[in-house]
Write a protein that holds these residues in place. Structure first.
Motif, mmCIF file in Angstrom:
data_model
loop_
_atom_site.group_PDB
_atom_site.id
_atom_site.type_symbol
_atom_site.label_atom_id
_atom_site.label_comp_id
_atom_site.label_asym_id
_atom_site.label_seq_id
_atom_site.Cartn_x
_atom_site.Cartn_y
_atom_site.Cartn_z
ATOM 1 N N GLU A 289 0.821 -1.209 0.000
ATOM 2 C CA GLU A 289 0.000 0.000 0.000
ATOM 3 C C GLU A 289 0.860 1.266 0.000
ATOM 4 O O GLU A 289 0.564 2.223 -0.715
ATOM 5 N N ARG B 114 2.279 1.743 -3.472
ATOM 6 C CA ARG B 114 1.236 2.256 -4.374
ATOM 7 C C ARG B 114 0.967 3.737 -4.124
ATOM 8 O O ARG B 114 0.810 4.515 -5.071
ATOM 9 N N ASP B 115 0.872 4.126 -2.857
ATOM 10 C CA ASP B 115 0.632 5.536 -2.513
ATOM 11 C C ASP B 115 1.768 6.428 -3.010
ATOM 12 O O ASP B 115 1.530 7.513 -3.544
ATOM 13 N N SER C 15 1.559 6.736 -6.770
ATOM 14 C CA SER C 15 0.438 7.611 -7.114
ATOM 15 C C SER C 15 0.820 9.084 -6.932
ATOM 16 O O SER C 15 0.510 9.930 -7.778
ATOM 17 N N VAL D 13 3.132 10.148 -9.752
ATOM 18 C CA VAL D 13 2.408 10.331 -11.007
ATOM 19 C C VAL D 13 1.612 11.635 -10.969
ATOM 20 O O VAL D 13 1.561 12.383 -11.955
ATOM 21 N N CYS D 14 1.014 11.953 -9.825
ATOM 22 C CA CYS D 14 0.277 13.215 -9.673
ATOM 23 C C CYS D 14 1.196 14.419 -9.853
ATOM 24 O O CYS D 14 0.745 15.490 -10.265
ATOM 25 N N HIS E 164 6.202 9.786 -14.813
ATOM 26 C CA HIS E 164 5.519 8.704 -15.514
ATOM 27 C C HIS E 164 6.471 7.548 -15.762
ATOM 28 O O HIS E 164 7.679 7.738 -15.897
ATOM 29 N N VAL F 114 9.280 5.622 -10.700
ATOM 30 C CA VAL F 114 7.966 5.097 -11.081
ATOM 31 C C VAL F 114 8.136 3.790 -11.850
ATOM 32 O O VAL F 114 7.447 2.803 -11.587
ATOM 33 N N ARG G 235 6.760 0.289 -10.266
ATOM 34 C CA ARG G 235 5.749 -0.520 -10.963
ATOM 35 C C ARG G 235 6.303 -1.896 -11.332
ATOM 36 O O ARG G 235 5.582 -2.888 -11.282
ATOM 37 N N GLN H 53 0.513 -6.050 -9.593
ATOM 38 C CA GLN H 53 0.097 -5.152 -10.672
ATOM 39 C C GLN H 53 0.321 -5.913 -11.978
ATOM 40 O O GLN H 53 1.373 -6.523 -12.156
#
Length: 105
Positions: free
Chosen positions: A69, A72-73, A76, A79-80, A84, A91, A95, A104
């Motif tokens: 988690e 993932r946070d 995220s 990416v915000c 990318h 990133v 991933r 994933q």
């Protein structure tokens, strides 16, 4: 929430078997058990090693969902901020790790 789940629900705890008389043995098999008392893993070794191994298994199993988690946070948030996959190494690596863990596609 993670895609990888143990057959026995978390959290687990570390314990040692007793000799049937309530005496805990430091040279016995280390055991990981869930809170219902079901044995989910046993480690066999010499001296305190099996206890240490059992404690490591419990620690890793209990931490896994929180670590996934958190990863993932963090991804995220990156990416915000405009990072990318394929452009930002954190990133891309994050991933890739989630894919390696089966978390994933």
């Amino acid at each position: 929430m993670t895609a990888t789940k143990p057959a026995t629900p978390l959290p687990w705890e570390n314990t040692r078997r007793d000799d049937g008389k309530g005496n805990w043995s430091t040279n016995d098999i280390g055991q990981a058990v869930n809170l219902g008392g079901f044995i989910v893993a046993r480690t066999i070794g010499h001296g305190a090693r099996q206890w240490d191994d059992s404690a490591y298994i419990v620690h890793a199993a209990n931490a896994y969902p929180r670590l996934v988690e958190a990863l993932r946070d963090a991804l995220s948030a990156l990416v915000c901020e405009g990072h990318h996959e394929g452009v930002s190494r954190p990133v891309t690596d994050g991933r890739a790790l989630l894919r390696e863990l089966g978390e994933q596609p």
